[in-house]
Design a protein around this motif. Structure first.
Motif, PDB file in Angstrom:
ATOM      1  N   ASP A 101      45.588  44.062  36.466  1.00  0.00           N
ATOM      2  CA  ASP A 101      44.693  43.295  35.793  1.00  0.00           C
ATOM      3  C   ASP A 101      44.359  42.081  36.329  1.00  0.00           C
ATOM      4  OD1 ASP A 101      44.382  45.476  33.964  1.00  0.00           O
ATOM      5  OD2 ASP A 101      45.566  44.648  32.303  1.00  0.00           O
ATOM      6  N   ALA A 102      45.684  41.569  36.726  1.00  0.00           N
ATOM      7  CA  ALA A 102      45.649  40.071  37.350  1.00  0.00           C
ATOM      8  C   ALA A 102      44.839  40.408  38.862  1.00  0.00           C
ATOM      9  CB  ALA A 102      47.044  39.530  37.789  1.00  0.00           C
ATOM     10  N   THR A 103      44.895  41.464  39.591  1.00  0.00           N
ATOM     11  CA  THR A 103      44.333  41.619  40.808  1.00  0.00           C
ATOM     12  C   THR A 103      42.806  41.610  40.611  1.00  0.00           C
ATOM     13  OG1 THR A 103      46.243  42.841  41.887  1.00  0.00           O
ATOM     14  CG2 THR A 103      43.917  43.407  42.681  1.00  0.00           C
ATOM     15  N   CYS A 104      42.363  42.405  39.777  1.00  0.00           N
ATOM     16  CA  CYS A 104      40.964  42.532  39.497  1.00  0.00           C
ATOM     17  C   CYS A 104      40.427  40.992  39.142  1.00  0.00           C
ATOM     18  CB  CYS A 104      40.681  43.506  38.200  1.00  0.00           C
ATOM     19  SG  CYS A 104      40.871  45.248  38.621  1.00  0.00           S
ATOM     20  N   TYR A 105      41.126  40.401  38.353  1.00  0.00           N
ATOM     21  CA  TYR A 105      40.699  39.217  37.771  1.00  0.00           C
ATOM     22  C   TYR A 105      40.618  38.038  38.899  1.00  0.00           C
ATOM     23  CZ  TYR A 105      39.828  34.700  34.849  1.00  0.00           C
ATOM     24  OH  TYR A 105      39.200  33.613  34.343  1.00  0.00           O
ATOM     25  N   LEU A 106      41.561  38.395  39.960  1.00  0.00           N
ATOM     26  CA  LEU A 106      41.643  37.314  41.097  1.00  0.00           C
ATOM     27  C   LEU A 106      40.636  37.531  41.981  1.00  0.00           C
ATOM     28  CD1 LEU A 106      43.148  34.792  42.400  1.00  0.00           C
ATOM     29  CD2 LEU A 106      44.966  36.383  43.316  1.00  0.00           C
ATOM     30  N   GLN A 107      40.387  38.850  42.277  1.00  0.00           N
ATOM     31  CA  GLN A 107      39.290  39.405  43.227  1.00  0.00           C
ATOM     32  C   GLN A 107      37.975  38.560  42.874  1.00  0.00           C
ATOM     33  OE1 GLN A 107      39.494  43.864  42.249  1.00  0.00           O
ATOM     34  NE2 GLN A 107      37.665  43.360  43.189  1.00  0.00           N
ATOM     35  N   ILE A 108      37.879  38.331  41.595  1.00  0.00           N
ATOM     36  CA  ILE A 108      36.219  38.168  41.022  1.00  0.00           C
ATOM     37  C   ILE A 108      36.309  36.259  41.474  1.00  0.00           C
ATOM     38  CG2 ILE A 108      35.173  37.558  39.142  1.00  0.00           C
ATOM     39  CD1 ILE A 108      36.018  40.278  38.046  1.00  0.00           C
ATOM     40  N   VAL A 109      37.445  35.816  41.266  1.00  0.00           N
ATOM     41  CA  VAL A 109      37.594  34.216  41.550  1.00  0.00           C
ATOM     42  C   VAL A 109      37.542  33.917  42.733  1.00  0.00           C
ATOM     43  CG1 VAL A 109      39.402  32.336  41.098  1.00  0.00           C
ATOM     44  CG2 VAL A 109      39.312  33.863  39.302  1.00  0.00           C
ATOM     45  N   LEU A 110      38.386  34.715  43.594  1.00  0.00           N
ATOM     46  CA  LEU A 110      38.221  34.365  45.115  1.00  0.00           C
ATOM     47  C   LEU A 110      36.847  34.716  45.778  1.00  0.00           C
ATOM     48  CD1 LEU A 110      41.543  35.638  46.468  1.00  0.00           C
ATOM     49  CD2 LEU A 110      40.969  33.071  45.806  1.00  0.00           C
ATOM     50  N   ALA A 111      35.922  35.636  45.057  1.00  0.00           N
ATOM     51  CA  ALA A 111      34.698  36.109  45.640  1.00  0.00           C
ATOM     52  C   ALA A 111      33.859  34.787  45.459  1.00  0.00           C
ATOM     53  CB  ALA A 111      34.172  37.411  44.771  1.00  0.00           C
ATOM     54  N   GLY A 112      34.049  34.000  44.644  1.00  0.00           N
ATOM     55  CA  GLY A 112      33.325  32.713  44.509  1.00  0.00           C
ATOM     56  C   GLY A 112      33.623  31.742  45.538  1.00  0.00           C
ATOM     57  N   GLN A 113      34.534  31.956  46.237  1.00  0.00           N
ATOM     58  CA  GLN A 113      35.031  31.040  47.478  1.00  0.00           C
ATOM     59  C   GLN A 113      34.491  31.841  48.896  1.00  0.00           C
ATOM     60  OE1 GLN A 113      39.148  30.325  47.615  1.00  0.00           O
ATOM     61  NE2 GLN A 113      39.216  30.010  45.213  1.00  0.00           N
ATOM     62  N   LEU A 114      33.905  32.772  48.810  1.00  0.00           N
ATOM     63  CA  LEU A 114      33.221  33.497  50.118  1.00  0.00           C
ATOM     64  C   LEU A 114      31.754  33.114  50.011  1.00  0.00           C
ATOM     65  CD1 LEU A 114      34.875  36.918  50.404  1.00  0.00           C
ATOM     66  CD2 LEU A 114      35.227  34.984  51.883  1.00  0.00           C
ATOM     67  N   PRO A 115      31.192  32.462  50.978  1.00  0.00           N
ATOM     68  CA  PRO A 115      29.811  32.220  51.184  1.00  0.00           C
ATOM     69  C   PRO A 115      29.068  33.488  51.266  1.00  0.00           C
ATOM     70  CG  PRO A 115      30.951  30.899  52.821  1.00  0.00           C
ATOM     71  CD  PRO A 115      32.021  31.876  52.215  1.00  0.00           C
ATOM     72  N   GLY A 116      27.892  33.749  50.632  1.00  0.00           N
ATOM     73  CA  GLY A 116      27.252  34.969  50.525  1.00  0.00           C
ATOM     74  C   GLY A 116      27.619  35.849  49.568  1.00  0.00           C
ATOM     75  N   VAL A 117      28.886  35.625  48.932  1.00  0.00           N
ATOM     76  CA  VAL A 117      29.191  36.727  47.956  1.00  0.00           C
ATOM     77  C   VAL A 117      29.159  36.131  46.601  1.00  0.00           C
ATOM     78  CG1 VAL A 117      30.954  38.231  47.390  1.00  0.00           C
ATOM     79  CG2 VAL A 117      30.759  37.547  49.744  1.00  0.00           C
TER      80      VAL A 117
END
Length: 161
Positions: A101-117
């Motif tokens: 669950d933490a992995t799924c949540y964190l991947q969404i948060v980190l996507a906000g730090q990738l340009p174009g994602v």
């Protein structure tokens, strides 16, 4: 949670569609190395098989056709682990529901730090790929049913400020 993909939806954003240097820098901030695998080559440490990302210790392996959500998901599996457990990972990172669950949540948060994602695009791609949540969509889970994952990450200092 991720499921085994039957086929890769054409509309899902792939690693080859985004800025490589931004991805390597994001993972490096978490002590990970992003490794590019040649087109058509086997991806080391891939749990689901190609084109899904692979993980071995602190290395994440991707090809141009690897979905961005897969790269981030596998990277986040490593990020949530303490260093001594991370060093032992080869292909399968966890059997723990709270870590997943933490992995799924964190991947969404980190996507906000990738340009174009961005988080919204990543959540749409996760739905298209076949992630399933009891509220019906990734966004609904993230916004209304992920308090335990958010708390788990916060307790370990793994959420960005």
């Amino acid at each position: 949670m991720p499921t085994s993909p039957a086929t890769a939806p054409a509309a899902v954003l792939c690693v080859g569609d985004i800025v490589w240097d931004a991805s390597t820098a994001l993972l490096a901030r978490h002590g990970l190395r992003l490794n590019r695998v040649g087109d058509g080559q086997q991806i080391p440490g891939s749990y689901w098989g190609e084109p899904e990302a692979g993980i071995i210790a602190s290395d994440v392996y991707v090809r141009a056709d690897t979905p961005v959500h897969s790269m981030l998901h596998e990277a986040c599996h490593l990020i949530v682990l303490p260093p001594e457990r991370r060093a032992l990972v080869h292909t399968d990172a966890t059997d723990s529901v709270p870590e997943e669950d933490a992995t799924c949540y964190l991947q969404i948060v980190l996507a906000g730090q990738l340009p174009g994602v961005g988080s919204a695009r990543l959540m749409a791609d996760m739905d298209a790929w076949g992630y399933t949540y009891r509220l019906g969509s990734t966004r609904a889970w993230f916004e209304h049913d992920a308090d335990d994952a958010r708390r788990w990450l916060a307790e370990r200092g793994l959420l960005p400020a």
